[in-house]
Design an enzyme around this catalytic site. Structure first.
Site, PDB file in Angstrom:
ATOM      1  N   ASP A  69     -10.438  -8.746  39.519  1.00 44.68           N
ATOM      2  CA  ASP A  69     -11.883  -8.612  39.300  1.00 44.68           C
ATOM      3  C   ASP A  69     -12.478  -7.625  40.308  1.00 44.68           C
ATOM      4  O   ASP A  69     -13.327  -6.799  39.962  1.00 44.68           O
ATOM      5  CB  ASP A  69     -12.558  -9.983  39.434  1.00 44.68           C
ATOM      6  CG  ASP A  69     -11.872 -11.022  38.553  1.00 44.68           C
ATOM      7  OD1 ASP A  69     -11.791 -10.802  37.342  1.00 44.68           O
ATOM      8  OD2 ASP A  69     -11.377 -12.031  39.097  1.00 44.68           O
ATOM      9  N   HIS A 101     -12.509 -17.397  39.462  1.00 49.63           N
ATOM     10  CA  HIS A 101     -11.980 -16.356  38.561  1.00 49.63           C
ATOM     11  C   HIS A 101     -12.211 -16.858  37.131  1.00 49.63           C
ATOM     12  O   HIS A 101     -11.325 -17.437  36.507  1.00 49.63           O
ATOM     13  CB  HIS A 101     -10.498 -16.104  38.822  1.00 49.63           C
ATOM     14  CG  HIS A 101      -9.879 -15.269  37.730  1.00 49.63           C
ATOM     15  ND1 HIS A 101     -10.193 -13.952  37.544  1.00 49.63           N
ATOM     16  CD2 HIS A 101      -9.001 -15.569  36.749  1.00 49.63           C
ATOM     17  CE1 HIS A 101      -9.534 -13.486  36.493  1.00 49.63           C
ATOM     18  NE2 HIS A 101      -8.802 -14.456  35.988  1.00 49.63           N
TER      19      HIS A 101
HETATM   20  P1  NAX Z   1       2.829 -14.868  29.660  1.00 49.45           P
HETATM   21  O1  NAX Z   1       2.554 -15.925  28.675  1.00 49.45           O
HETATM   22  O2  NAX Z   1       3.313 -13.543  29.217  1.00 49.45           O
HETATM   23  O3  NAX Z   1       3.880 -15.405  30.736  1.00 49.45           O
HETATM   24  C1  NAX Z   1       3.775 -16.658  31.322  1.00 49.45           C
HETATM   25  C2  NAX Z   1       5.181 -17.097  31.676  1.00 49.45           C
HETATM   26  O4  NAX Z   1       5.076 -18.298  32.447  1.00 49.45           O
HETATM   27  C3  NAX Z   1       6.047 -17.407  30.464  1.00 49.45           C
HETATM   28  O5  NAX Z   1       7.251 -16.662  30.540  1.00 49.45           O
HETATM   29  C4  NAX Z   1       6.292 -18.910  30.570  1.00 49.45           C
HETATM   30  O6  NAX Z   1       7.568 -19.293  30.112  1.00 49.45           O
HETATM   31  C5  NAX Z   1       6.154 -19.101  32.078  1.00 49.45           C
HETATM   32  N1  NAX Z   1       5.903 -20.486  32.485  1.00 49.45           N
HETATM   33  C6  NAX Z   1       5.150 -21.422  31.865  1.00 49.45           C
HETATM   34  N2  NAX Z   1       5.211 -22.573  32.518  1.00 49.45           N
HETATM   35  C7  NAX Z   1       6.006 -22.384  33.587  1.00 49.45           C
HETATM   36  C8  NAX Z   1       6.471 -23.222  34.635  1.00 49.45           C
HETATM   37  N3  NAX Z   1       6.127 -24.515  34.684  1.00 49.45           N
HETATM   38  N4  NAX Z   1       7.288 -22.697  35.565  1.00 49.45           N
HETATM   39  C9  NAX Z   1       7.648 -21.413  35.500  1.00 49.45           C
HETATM   40  N5  NAX Z   1       7.269 -20.558  34.527  1.00 49.45           N
HETATM   41  C10 NAX Z   1       6.448 -21.046  33.579  1.00 49.45           C
HETATM   42  O7  NAX Z   1       1.478 -14.724  30.517  1.00 49.45           O
HETATM   43  P2  NAX Z   1       1.018 -13.524  31.466  1.00 49.45           P
HETATM   44  O8  NAX Z   1       0.262 -12.530  30.663  1.00 49.45           O
HETATM   45  O9  NAX Z   1       2.168 -13.067  32.285  1.00 49.45           O
HETATM   46  O10 NAX Z   1      -0.080 -14.273  32.364  1.00 49.45           O
HETATM   47  C11 NAX Z   1       0.288 -15.280  33.278  1.00 49.45           C
HETATM   48  C12 NAX Z   1      -0.926 -16.008  33.809  1.00 49.45           C
HETATM   49  O11 NAX Z   1      -1.779 -15.125  34.524  1.00 49.45           O
HETATM   50  C13 NAX Z   1      -1.803 -16.629  32.715  1.00 49.45           C
HETATM   51  O12 NAX Z   1      -2.182 -17.944  33.127  1.00 49.45           O
HETATM   52  C14 NAX Z   1      -3.024 -15.737  32.709  1.00 49.45           C
HETATM   53  O13 NAX Z   1      -4.177 -16.401  32.239  1.00 49.45           O
HETATM   54  C15 NAX Z   1      -3.117 -15.386  34.165  1.00 49.45           C
HETATM   55  N6  NAX Z   1      -3.935 -14.239  34.531  1.00 49.45           N
HETATM   56  C16 NAX Z   1      -4.653 -14.312  35.682  1.00 49.45           C
HETATM   57  C17 NAX Z   1      -5.395 -13.259  36.150  1.00 49.45           C
HETATM   58  C18 NAX Z   1      -6.173 -13.346  37.418  1.00 49.45           C
HETATM   59  O14 NAX Z   1      -6.893 -12.389  37.708  1.00 49.45           O
HETATM   60  N7  NAX Z   1      -6.073 -14.409  38.225  1.00 49.45           N
HETATM   61  C19 NAX Z   1      -5.504 -11.995  35.371  1.00 49.45           C
HETATM   62  C20 NAX Z   1      -4.378 -11.797  34.416  1.00 49.45           C
HETATM   63  C21 NAX Z   1      -3.932 -13.048  33.697  1.00 49.45           C
HETATM   64  O15 NAX Z   1      -4.800 -13.260  32.594  1.00 49.45           O
END
Ligand code: NAX
Length: 324
Positions: free
Chosen positions: A158, A186
């Site tokens: 952000d 966030h």
């Molecule tokens: P993806 O869905 O591409 O990847 C998430 C991965 O996490 C998957 O491979 C899944 O298998 C894995 N996962 C789920 N549960 C797990 C666990 N218990 N242990 C280990 N791995 C696990 O999502 P992606 O686009 O990479 O985003 C990841 C996270 O970042 C999401 O929650 C998203 O909302 C968040 N974000 C946060 C941002 C921020 O500024 N704080 C911005 C970007 C993003 O939206």
């Protein structure tokens, strides 16, 4: 050779993980220190994470000491100096907010406990997975022996989005700007605040109407705009922000600048103590220091209070479920 730094990345097979791991292995995050990567995934995604590990090996990064893949949190956090908690349960259609908080508490609670039990004494944690602030709080609460301030959440994307909008507005390169600030959660209640911005070290004024009607909504809704344009959520920019966050934490912020970091409040700026909320902060010697004594406009003050209220509601919802 310097001693390798152990970095654990959760959600390693996801799209942010895919962008992030190559930047870490290239040396962008830790000032040229060798790195040991430990990747944590859920069992169904371990094969995909192994594939990423194969590609990391094939990139032959001179600073990459090793890559290991786990589906067990205790093993994944063993000896970790830095933990990037990216994996989270996304919100799916029809899911209530309480269900989302509960599902993520079920991930971040056990991971916090595993960090407390197995990570190195100097562990530094960044929660990226949403709801990032409350996820960081949950992990921190499950690691009582780790200093609370080692648990942070990411508002740097952000912050960087705000800098990009301000640079475009001023028609200058982003590198000439300092002292952007994001306050709060966030989420859509975040408070992007350009009122202390400097251009080449000199104050810049922005019309309050432009800030309220264009700047704040553009920054707060940028994630949705990226999804609309790209057909997928922000990944490389999110990974880049995570790199920025950890690099500045470990190696220090630029002289005269500050960055936005969600960290446990000590009560400054009216944010109830203990909530993980975004503040302007500098880092020196590996520790964040919130910038104190900034003058706030009434609009910013009200925005911080509203965002803090949302964080209180998230915390209380998790508490009510007995997960905090
Ligand atoms: P993806 O869905 O591409 O990847 C998430 C991965 O996490 C998957 O491979 C899944 O298998 C894995 N996962 C789920 N549960 C797990 C666990 N218990 N242990 C280990 N791995 C696990 O999502 P992606 O686009 O990479 O985003 C990841 C996270 O970042 C999401 O929650 C998203 O909302 C968040 N974000 C946060 C941002 C921020 O500024 N704080 C911005 C970007 C993003 O939206």
């Amino acid at each position: 050779m310097r001693t390798p730094i152990t970095v654990t990345v959760t959600g390693a097979a996801g799209q942010i993980g895919y962008a992030l791991l190559f930047r870490i292995a290239a040396g962008d995050m830790l000032g040229g220190s060798p790195v040991r990567l430990r990747l944590l995934e859920i069992p169904q995604a371990v094969a995909a994470a192994e594939g990423t590990a194969m590609e990391l090996a094939d990139a032959a990064f001179p600073l990459l000491d090793s890559v290991d893949v786990f589906d067990d949190a205790d093993a994944a956090f063993e000896g970790a100096n830095v933990a990037l908690l990216v994996g989270a349960r996304p919100r799916t259609a029809g899911m209530e907010r309480g269900d989302l908080l509960a599902a993520n508490a079920g991930i971040f609670g056990p991971q916090g406990r595993a960090i407390g039990d197995h990570a190195a004494d100097d562990i530094r944690v960044l929660a990226v997975g949403n709801p990032a602030n409350t996820n960081a709080l949950i992990a921190q609460a499950h690691a009582p022996d780790v200093p609370a301030e080692r648990f942070t959440a990411m508002t740097r994307l952000d912050h960087n989005r705000g800098l990009a909008q301000l640079a475009a507005k001023l028609g200058v390169g982003v590198g000439r700007l300092t002292r952007m600030t994001v306050w709060g959660n966030h989420s859509s209640t975040q408070v992007p605040d350009p009122s202390h911005l400097l251009l080449d070290g000199e104050p810049v004024g922005f019309a309050p109407e432009w800030v309220a009607d264009e700047f704040v909504p553009t920054v707060a809704n940028r994630g949705a705009a990226i999804i609309a344009a790209r057909g997928a959520s922000s990944a490389a920019s999110a990974a880049s922000a995570a790199i920025d966050h950890v690099r500045d934490w470990v190696l220090g912020t630029r002289e005269g600048d500050w960055v936005s970091v969600a960290l446990p409040s000590t009560g400054l700026y009216g944010v109830p103590a203990g909530l993980v909320s975004s503040f302007p902060a500098t880092s020196a010697g590996g520790e964040w220091q919130v910038v104190e004594g900034l003058e706030l406009s009434d609009a910013v003050r009200a925005g911080i209070a509203a965002s803090a209220a949302e964080l209180v509601a998230e915390r209380d919802a998790v508490r009510a479920l007995g997960l905090l």
